[in-house]
Design an enzyme around this catalytic site. Structure first.
Site, PDB file in Angstrom:
ATOM      1  N   GLU A   8       0.886  -1.166   0.000  1.00 33.21           N
ATOM      2  CA  GLU A   8       0.000   0.000   0.000  1.00 33.21           C
ATOM      3  C   GLU A   8       0.919   1.209   0.000  1.00 33.21           C
ATOM      4  OE1 GLU A   8      -1.561   3.315   1.103  1.00 33.21           O
ATOM      5  OE2 GLU A   8      -1.473   2.310   3.049  1.00 33.21           O
TER       6      GLU A   8
ATOM      7  N   CYS B 216      -1.808   8.415   3.925  1.00 30.28           N
ATOM      8  CA  CYS B 216      -1.900   8.155   2.491  1.00 30.28           C
ATOM      9  C   CYS B 216      -3.312   8.404   1.981  1.00 30.28           C
ATOM     10  CB  CYS B 216      -1.443   6.739   2.174  1.00 30.28           C
ATOM     11  SG  CYS B 216      -2.101   5.504   3.298  1.00 30.28           S
TER      12      CYS B 216
END
Length: 543
Positions: free
Chosen positions: A293, A327
């Site tokens: 990720e 993020c």
């Protein structure tokens, strides 16, 4: 021998404490903060269950008070990484043969330890070491970590229970074997919960792991490692290896027993790991599983029918909570011209109430960015906007790193939808706004989809259902987590499984069966209860 058939039902999500004035948890947290800030921890490596002190040390500081050293940590070099891989390899056979219910018990014990014994210390370590407000620490370092370990057990139950049908005279089964080799876990600074899940998801599935934690969040990671050992993770199964990532990765990528990489961090680093695997592909026993990720350039698109106050609140929380160092943080917004003045007024009023400072002062909404490099990067984008004819700073735009790495929550308005801060991930408290012509709603959705290489999170605000459905359709691949009338952050385990594609990663959705299935290699087993004793089939007989 225990021959009970265990079933682990879907758990409830952990309730997050409020820490409101007068409540007991507020006092307990303050005690934990005082304890941690009064000590200087020494953080070793842990290899094969043994604490290792290399003498090559670094400091862990408070980002909001960088003269204050929280810990001194020992760095792993190439020699130590080789030793850790050897320890993980040696522990593999025994751990892989451990009954899954015993691994499940360790996972559930970790959740209980975090919930009942270490909640305040883990939150305090996250607040002081990563400069998080009490609420940001509570929702992830405590609640999300607990959820990961409880939901992992439920997902194991589901995965192992997925078995093929058997026909008369035949027993069919699937054995979910751990991967053949060790897993390399690389964890980021911004979420203690991710630092907990990345190494332990493969461990709970029967793998052995070499864990490279981020150096800027080592204090909370060290607390996690001690919790894992207290819960019963055997020696060698998880090896704790702080230090330079480049040194560790070179050793790991060159080792034939590398079976997988579990990663959260920058897209550039994940790409380099992927390239390293490709360059060494002929060396490996099997194809390594790559689960990552990575970055995001997350968007909020406002339709003319949306509630301006709700949009402003979503931008405040999505862009500026934890200083935009998520993020999933909202970093670009598309606002219709007919609603811009109203939204700008709401946003300005909320920013005027915002306090920036030390997380030990519970009144602060924004704290410090993680280190000097992050501070300098944020200021570079801000100064670029100040000097550009295509942008103006509406709010914020200042920073001070004398005591801590403080960057004011900053809003940039641009006339260029491809302005640098609209396209590039910054990882700081900087939001860029582009005001579009209301008549170009569909065109703006396409612009949003095509502007960024990422595809992590995004949201649309609208009351018009047709507009919502159009946004869902045109932004189908723009976000792996798509929100309607909500901010782009704070996905919950089991409720909004997290992850995105494009340059945002492999989208394996941590905390679900999708992720756990990457850490096993299924073997089909067929047992014929009465095998044929002749090769001929009936069709071969004479008429």
């Amino acid at each position: 021998m225990n021959n009970a058939l265990f079933r682990f039902r879907r758990p409830e999500n952990e309730h997050s404490m409020s820490y409101a004035p007068g409540c007991p948890e507020r006092a307990l947290l303050r005690e934990a903060i005082k304890q941690i800030e009064s000590e200087t921890a020494e953080i070793p490596l842990v290899i094969g269950g043994e604490e290792v002190y290399t003498g090559d040390t670094g400091r862990v500081v408070m980002p909001h008070d960088h003269a204050h050293t929280l810990a001194v940590y020992h760095k792993a070099g190439a020699k130590e990484m080789e030793r850790a891989i050897k320890a993980a390899t040696a522990a593999h056979e025994r751990w892989a043969a451990t009954p899954w219910t015993e691994r499940a018990a360790i996972s559930l014990k970790i959740a209980e330890l975090v919930d009942k014994k270490y909640r305040y210390l883990l939150n305090a370590a996250t607040m002081l070491g990563q400069s998080k407000t009490v609420w940001q620490a509570e929702i992830e370092a405590a609640s999300e970590t607990i959820d990961y370990f409880r939901f992992t057990v439920h997902c194991m139950d589901e995965l192992y229970g997925d078995q093929p049908a058997s026909e008369e005279g035949v027993i069919n089964s699937l054995e979910y074997r751990p991967l053949e080799g060790f897993v390399y876990a690389v964890t980021p600074f911004n979420f203690t919960a991710i630092a907990a899940n990345l190494p332990m998801a493969p461990v709970i599935m029967g793998n052995t792991v070499v864990w490279k934690p981020a150096t800027t969040s080592l204090l909370s990671s060290w607390y996690l490692m001690k919790i894992f050992m207290e819960a019963g993770v055997p020696a060698g199964v998880l090896n704790f290896m702080p230090g330079p990532g480049s040194v560790g990765s070179r050793v790991v990528l060159n080792h034939k027993e590398l079976a997988g990489i579990h990663f959260t961090g920058s897209t550039q680093v994940f790409n380099s790991l992927w390239r390293g695997v490709a360059e060494n592909l002929n060396k490996y026993v099997s194809y390594p599983r790559l689960v990552g990720e990575t970055g995001g350039k997350d968007f909020l698109v406002m339709h003319a029918s949306a509630d301006a106050k709700a949009v402003a609140a979503a931008l405040m929380r999505g862009a500026f909570e934890y200083q935009g160092q998520k993020c999933s943080a909202t970093s670009r917004a598309y606002i219709p011209a007919s609603r811009w003045d109203e939204l700008n007024a709401e946003l300005g009023a909320m920013l005027a109430e915002t306090r920036t400072g030390d997380p030990r002062d519970f009144r602060n909404f924004v704290c410090a960015v993680i280190d000097e490099a992050s501070f300098d990067n944020c200021m570079d984008y801000i100064n670029y906007a100040k000097n550009s004819p295509d942008a103006e700073i509406l709010y914020g735009g200042a920073g001070d790193k004398n005591v801590g790495y403080f960057v004011q929550p900053t809003v940039i308005k641009t006339t260029d939808p491809h302005f640098r801060s609209m396209e590039e991930e910054i990882f700081g408290p900087i939001l860029t706004v582009y005001v579009y012509d209301d008549a170009r709603w569909t065109e703006t959705l396409r612009l949003c989809d095509e502007t960024s290489p990422y595809g992590l999170t995004g949201s649309v605000f609208a009351a018009d259902r047709a507009a919502i459905e159009e946004a869902k359709s045109l932004l189908r691949y723009a976000a792996g987590n798509f929100y309607i009338n909500d901010k782009t952050t704070a996905a919950s385990v089991g409720l909004q499984p997290f992850g995105g594609s494009r340059a945002s990663g492999t989208n394996d959705k941590a905390g679900t069966r999708l992720n756990l299935s990457r850490w096993v290699s299924p073997r089909t087993i067929k047992e014929n209860l009465l095998p044929p004793r002749d090769f001929k089939y009936p069709y071969m007989m004479e008429d």
